[in-house]
Design an enzyme around this catalytic site. Structure first.
Site, mmCIF file in Angstrom:
data_model
loop_
_atom_site.group_PDB
_atom_site.id
_atom_site.type_symbol
_atom_site.label_atom_id
_atom_site.label_comp_id
_atom_site.label_asym_id
_atom_site.label_seq_id
_atom_site.Cartn_x
_atom_site.Cartn_y
_atom_site.Cartn_z
ATOM 1 N N ASN A 1 0.893 -1.154 0.000
ATOM 2 C CA ASN A 1 0.000 0.000 0.000
ATOM 3 C C ASN A 1 0.933 1.207 0.000
ATOM 4 O O ASN A 1 1.435 1.613 1.046
ATOM 5 C CB ASN A 1 -0.915 0.015 1.227
ATOM 6 C CG ASN A 1 -1.891 1.193 1.172
ATOM 7 O OD1 ASN A 1 -1.756 2.083 0.332
ATOM 8 N ND2 ASN A 1 -2.861 1.189 2.073
ATOM 9 N N ARG B 1 -12.438 8.209 -5.822
ATOM 10 C CA ARG B 1 -12.174 9.437 -5.062
ATOM 11 C C ARG B 1 -11.701 10.559 -6.010
ATOM 12 O O ARG B 1 -12.056 10.544 -7.182
ATOM 13 C CB ARG B 1 -11.169 9.125 -3.942
ATOM 14 C CG ARG B 1 -11.721 8.089 -2.942
ATOM 15 C CD ARG B 1 -10.727 7.733 -1.859
ATOM 16 N NE ARG B 1 -10.332 8.899 -1.076
ATOM 17 C CZ ARG B 1 -9.288 8.917 -0.234
ATOM 18 N NH1 ARG B 1 -8.567 7.808 -0.074
ATOM 19 N NH2 ARG B 1 -8.993 10.004 0.441
ATOM 20 N N SER C 1 -9.138 2.351 1.077
ATOM 21 C CA SER C 1 -10.240 2.973 0.343
ATOM 22 C C SER C 1 -10.118 2.566 -1.123
ATOM 23 O O SER C 1 -9.168 1.871 -1.496
ATOM 24 C CB SER C 1 -10.157 4.495 0.483
ATOM 25 O OG SER C 1 -8.988 4.970 -0.176
HETATM 26 C C1 DQA Z 1 -4.648 4.829 0.299
HETATM 27 C C2 DQA Z 1 -5.281 5.692 -0.807
HETATM 28 C C3 DQA Z 1 -4.345 6.795 -1.221
HETATM 29 O O1 DQA Z 1 -4.952 7.588 -2.237
HETATM 30 C C4 DQA Z 1 -4.023 7.690 -0.052
HETATM 31 O O2 DQA Z 1 -3.087 8.680 -0.423
HETATM 32 C C5 DQA Z 1 -3.571 6.934 1.139
HETATM 33 C C6 DQA Z 1 -4.209 5.663 1.466
HETATM 34 C C7 DQA Z 1 -5.619 3.771 0.837
HETATM 35 O O3 DQA Z 1 -5.155 2.838 1.471
HETATM 36 O O4 DQA Z 1 -6.829 3.900 0.649
HETATM 37 O O5 DQA Z 1 -2.738 7.405 1.898
HETATM 38 O O6 DQA Z 1 -3.546 4.151 -0.256
#
Ligand code: DQA
Length: 182
Positions: free
Chosen positions: A102, A135, A130
């Site tokens: 992630n 988004r 998410s």
């Molecule tokens: C994220 C989604 C990314 O767009 C965001 O910048 C994050 C978390 C997620 O796990 O949903 O920091 O990677």
């Protein structure tokens, strides 16, 4: 970086090994590196309406218990620094059986992470708590996705475990079904 196959040892048994000096290796487990990018250390307090109330430690515990159940050893890390993530990926080359990542905000910006991931010849599995595609437009690009064998997004912490839980054992599992699997 921990080597790809980690020897686990039993606790010395005083009955069979009175000196407690020689622990007996019982099995070796393929290593999965789980990398987390910037701000994920703030999970639990960071925008809970988007990311939920689980902390990164909760996710670590989830991955470790999934790994233990499936026969993977899990090396779970987080960094707010792009260069540190790049170095960890470089060190993973030849040392891991798979990478779950992630990359958080670096997902949408980092050519450096993209290039580092190209060094790996094991499955790369992208995860997001998410669903970035639903988004803001700037989250719709992923520099990880073109290299990912699978992407789990929008399922919260269980997305991490899903990548490991897809089937019951490493031998039959998602990771070993990937063409590039180590
Ligand atoms: C994220 C989604 C990314 O767009 C965001 O910048 C994050 C978390 C997620 O796990 O949903 O920091 O990677």
């Amino acid at each position: 970086m921990v080597p790809q196959r980690v020897m686990t040892q039993t606790r010395p048994n005083p009955d069979t090994n009175p000196t407690h000096e020689r622990a007996r290796p019982v099995r070796d487990m393929p290593l999965i590196l789980v990398l987390n990018g910037p701000n994920l250390n703030m999970l639990g307090v960071r925008e809970p309406e988007i990311y939920g109330r689980h902390t990164l430690e909760d996710i670590r515990a989830l991955c470790e218990s999934a790994g233990a159940r499936l026969g993977f050893s899990i090396d779970f890390r987080q960094s707010n620094h792009e260069g540190e993530l790049v170095e960890w990926i470089q060190q993973a080359r030849g040392a891991v059986a798979g990478l779950v990542i992630n990359a958080a905000a670096y997902t949408h910006t980092s050519v450096a992470l993209h290039d580092a991931l190209k060094l790996l010849n094991v499955p790369i599995l992208e995860v997001h708590l998410s669903n970035p595609k639903t988004r803001e437009p700037f989250r719709h690009i992923s520099y990880i996705e073109p290299l990912a064998a699978a992407v789990f997004a929008g399922q919260g912490p269980k997305g991490y475990a899903c990548l490991l839980y897809t089937s019951p054992s490493p031998r039959d599992g998602l990771l070993s079904r990937m063409p590039s699997s180590a």
